[in-house]
Design an enzyme around this catalytic site. Structure first.
Site, mmCIF file in Angstrom:
data_model
loop_
_atom_site.group_PDB
_atom_site.id
_atom_site.type_symbol
_atom_site.label_atom_id
_atom_site.label_comp_id
_atom_site.label_asym_id
_atom_site.label_seq_id
_atom_site.Cartn_x
_atom_site.Cartn_y
_atom_site.Cartn_z
ATOM 1 N N LYS A 1 0.871 -1.181 0.000
ATOM 2 C CA LYS A 1 0.000 0.000 0.000
ATOM 3 C C LYS A 1 0.908 1.231 0.000
ATOM 4 C CE LYS A 1 -4.078 2.004 2.176
ATOM 5 N NZ LYS A 1 -3.662 3.403 2.021
ATOM 6 N N ARG B 1 -8.125 10.582 -8.866
ATOM 7 C CA ARG B 1 -9.260 9.846 -8.300
ATOM 8 C C ARG B 1 -10.567 10.585 -8.549
ATOM 9 N NH1 ARG B 1 -9.592 7.300 -2.220
ATOM 10 N NH2 ARG B 1 -11.835 7.419 -1.945
ATOM 11 N N GLU C 1 -1.025 3.984 -8.473
ATOM 12 C CA GLU C 1 -0.716 5.004 -7.479
ATOM 13 C C GLU C 1 0.559 5.719 -7.912
ATOM 14 O OE1 GLU C 1 -2.046 5.743 -3.147
ATOM 15 O OE2 GLU C 1 -2.847 4.506 -4.743
ATOM 16 N N PHE D 1 -1.186 -1.175 -10.439
ATOM 17 C CA PHE D 1 -1.544 -2.430 -9.773
ATOM 18 C C PHE D 1 -2.770 -3.121 -10.365
ATOM 19 C CE2 PHE D 1 -3.049 1.056 -6.912
ATOM 20 C CZ PHE D 1 -4.417 0.933 -7.140
ATOM 21 N N LYS E 1 -7.923 -2.783 3.293
ATOM 22 C CA LYS E 1 -6.677 -2.115 3.671
ATOM 23 C C LYS E 1 -6.457 -2.371 5.152
ATOM 24 C CE LYS E 1 -9.192 2.283 3.903
ATOM 25 N NZ LYS E 1 -9.255 3.673 3.410
#
EC number: 6.5.1.1
Length: 594
Positions: free
Chosen positions: A282, A316, A345, A385, A462
């Site tokens: 992450k 986003r 990301e 990803f 997460k």
């Protein structure tokens, strides 16, 4: 459709308390707007207007009309004896701009009444066209042009119409109509008894709109919305092509979709739910979506529309941030040879490639000038990803495992790495390695899950952080004191509490430097709605990340909760109001702390 008819329906919707009643009213309105082929534009436009939009969610165009400009246009249309200050005074009394606009008799009404004549009626299409021209105004004199255009609209308005236009241009429709209600209404209006797009047969329909349309229809509408991000387009598709047309709709390279989101969870949660778990690093970065059609591959991909598209990078919020991220563009061009849509990301890195704090990423995202100089100061790296589309094939319905394999192919094995683990201990070891490398932790994913745009489900988890933060919306402010007297010093925060509603949860003033206060003041001043002494009402646009010691119950704020010792962490430029935390999460966090 006459705009007055839309305004009247909007008034009915705002007064309708029941969800099922709202769906029925929206269904009737969509049917009226889309009853004939000649009304295509009205159907798409009315559907967007209901949600407070002029453009589809994926469209980067904005009206760029602030409260002050709107007040000036209202004052001008109201006549020579009305000033912008008069409008602001009324706003302080009424509390919202729509009611203020409806309270004036505008110039066009007065003049026509004096001669005993009717006026040229505004239509939905005319309002839409004028707002689109307004959005196109740019450069020197654009503010004056926008003011003139808005004055022209108000000058032709009846009170109910003025109320809707004022709310629409400021993004404050307040109809209580959520996206779910519009989705269900599209299904009911055009698919009930009409699954394949043929002539409708309403002879054997039930009274419940969801039952009449059927789950299959609602699912088809939802799916089309996921891949288009355009309620207007989907409404027209449902009417003209039925279920077959909706199901045939796919992704388009260059048209961003909402990101799939994660819930908080533990390693044990993931193992119990998935069995085998896909474990990814992450990153402490900003979510992006990459769209690219190499020149050599343009003609062979229907989703590319047969045209070359240089790499486009979307945030986003689906804002186009390509120009601010040249190294991401170069990275994609160097590695990708087929049309793609990638999820990933962007992380800030130092000269050694080690990750930098998240705020460094946002410095680059906001940069419109001196990009090359900033690039020397803060480097960026893309960690892709997921792969949503590759070489003519939509991959949303493929399992994550297959999508990641495809990602590795299109990125020449430069995709973000993934491990597969079957027990919590292995997951915790992977997390320790990620933290040791300076990253935020790990993501835990179901290897067999499809990609569902906009969904925050349990297929992605997460790992819960040691210290929780909230992403809250600035809804008010107070002027500072002393050397900070000309800056906003305290910020009233809200969380999502329902469709178009925010509930306050506290104020934050700690953790902000003078530079950060100056930046926030500059950002928020265009969104000031009204002032009362030192207190300022602000149109919700900016999201802050705030830390806190605990969440307590409190009658002081409308949420019923308050943050104890809140502190500023950063501005979430990558998030919109719709991405802010919900009251539901606040309640859950408060319960976890007990």
């Amino acid at each position: 459709m006459e705009f007055a008819a839309f305004a009247d329906r909007a008034e009915e919707l705002a007064a309708e308390p029941a969800d099922i009643g709202t769906t029925r009213l929206v269904t009737d309105l969509l049917g009226a707007a889309g009853g004939t082929d000649e009304n295509d534009d009205d159907l798409a436009t009315v559907t967007r207007f209901l949600l407070g939009r002029v453009f589809p969610a994926h469209d980067t165009r904005t009206l760029d009309v602030g409260p002050a400009l709107c007040r000036e246009a209202i004052a001008r249309a109201a006549g020579p004896n009305v000033t912008a200050d008069d409008v602001e005074d009324r706003l302080a009394e009424e509390g919202e701009i729509g009611a203020v606009a409806a309270g004036f008799e505008f110039g066009g009404q007065r003049g026509l009444a004096a001669f005993g004549e009717g006026r040229d009626r505004l239509t939905v299409a005319a309002v839409d066209a004028e707002l689109r021209r307004l959005a196109a105004a740019a450069g020197d004199g654009s503010e004056s042009h926008k003011r003139d255009a808005l004055f022209g609209l108000f000058n032709r308005c009846e009170p109910a119409e003025a109320k809707v236009i004022a709310r629409l241009v400021l993004g404050e429709m307040r109809l209580g109509v959520g996206e779910g209600a519009v989705r269900d209404a599209i299904a009911e209006a055009f698919l009930a008894g009409n699954p394949e797009g043929d002539e409708r047969d309403e002879s054997d329909t039930d009274d419940d709109p969801i039952l009449r349309a059927g789950d299959e229809a609602v699912v088809a509408v939802e799916r089309a919305l996921q891949v288009t991000n355009d309620y207007g387009r989907v409404a027209v598709l449902a009417r003209d092509e039925g279920l077959n047309g909706l199901r045939a709709e796919g992704l388009a390279v260059g048209r961003p979709v909402q990101a799939m989101l994660a819930q908080a969870g533990t390693a044990t949660d993931a193992v119990e739910a998935f069995g085998e778990v896909a474990v990814e690093t992450k990153f402490d970065g900003a979510r992006v979506q990459v769209h690219y059609v190499p020149e050599s591959a343009a003609e062979g991909d229907d989703a590319a529309g047969g045209t070359e598209l240089g790499p486009r990078i979307y945030s986003r919020n689906m804002d186009d941030v390509t120009d601010a991220l040249p190294e991401v563009v170069e990275y994609v061009e160097a590695r990708v040879s087929v049309p793609v849509i990638l999820d990933g990301e962007v992380v800030a890195v130092d000269d050694d490639g080690d990750p930098l704090p998240f705020q460094e990423v946002l410095r680059r995202f906001r940069r419109k000038h001196d990009v090359d100089r900033m690039r020397e100061e803060v480097g960026l790296r893309l960690h892709a990803f997921d792969c949503l589309h590759a070489d003519g094939e939509d991959l949303l319905d493929e399992p994550f495992r297959a999508r990641h394999d495809r990602l590795a192919e299109v990125l020449s094995d430069a995709a973000a790495s993934v491990e597969f683990a079957g027990d919590p201990a292995a997951i915790e070891a992977a997390e320790a390695a990620a933290l040791g490398a300076g990253h935020e932790g790990v993501m835990l994913k179901n290897p067999e899950a499809a990609y569902t745009p906009g969904n925050r489900g349990r297929d992605w988890l997460k790992r819960k952080p040691d210290v929780e933060t909230l992403d809250a919306v600035v809804v008010g402010a107070e002027w500072g004191e002393g050397r900070r007297a000309e800056l906003f010093g305290t910020f009233l925060l809200g969380v999502r509490a329902g469709d178009d509603e925010l509930a306050t949860i506290g104020k934050v003033a700690t953790g902000l430097t003078d530079e950060e206060l100056a930046d926030l003041t500059e950002r928020l001043e265009p969104h000031v709605v009204s002032e009362d002494g030192t207190e300022i009402e602000i149109r919700p646009e900016v999201v802050l990340e705030v830390g806190y010691e605990e969440i307590q119950t409190s009658p002081t704020y409308s949420s019923g909760y308050a943050l104890r010792f809140p502190r500023f962490v950063g501005v979430r430029d990558d998030k919109s109001v719709d991405d802010a935390d919900s009251l539901e999460r606040v309640v859950r966090l408060a319960g976890d702390e007990k």
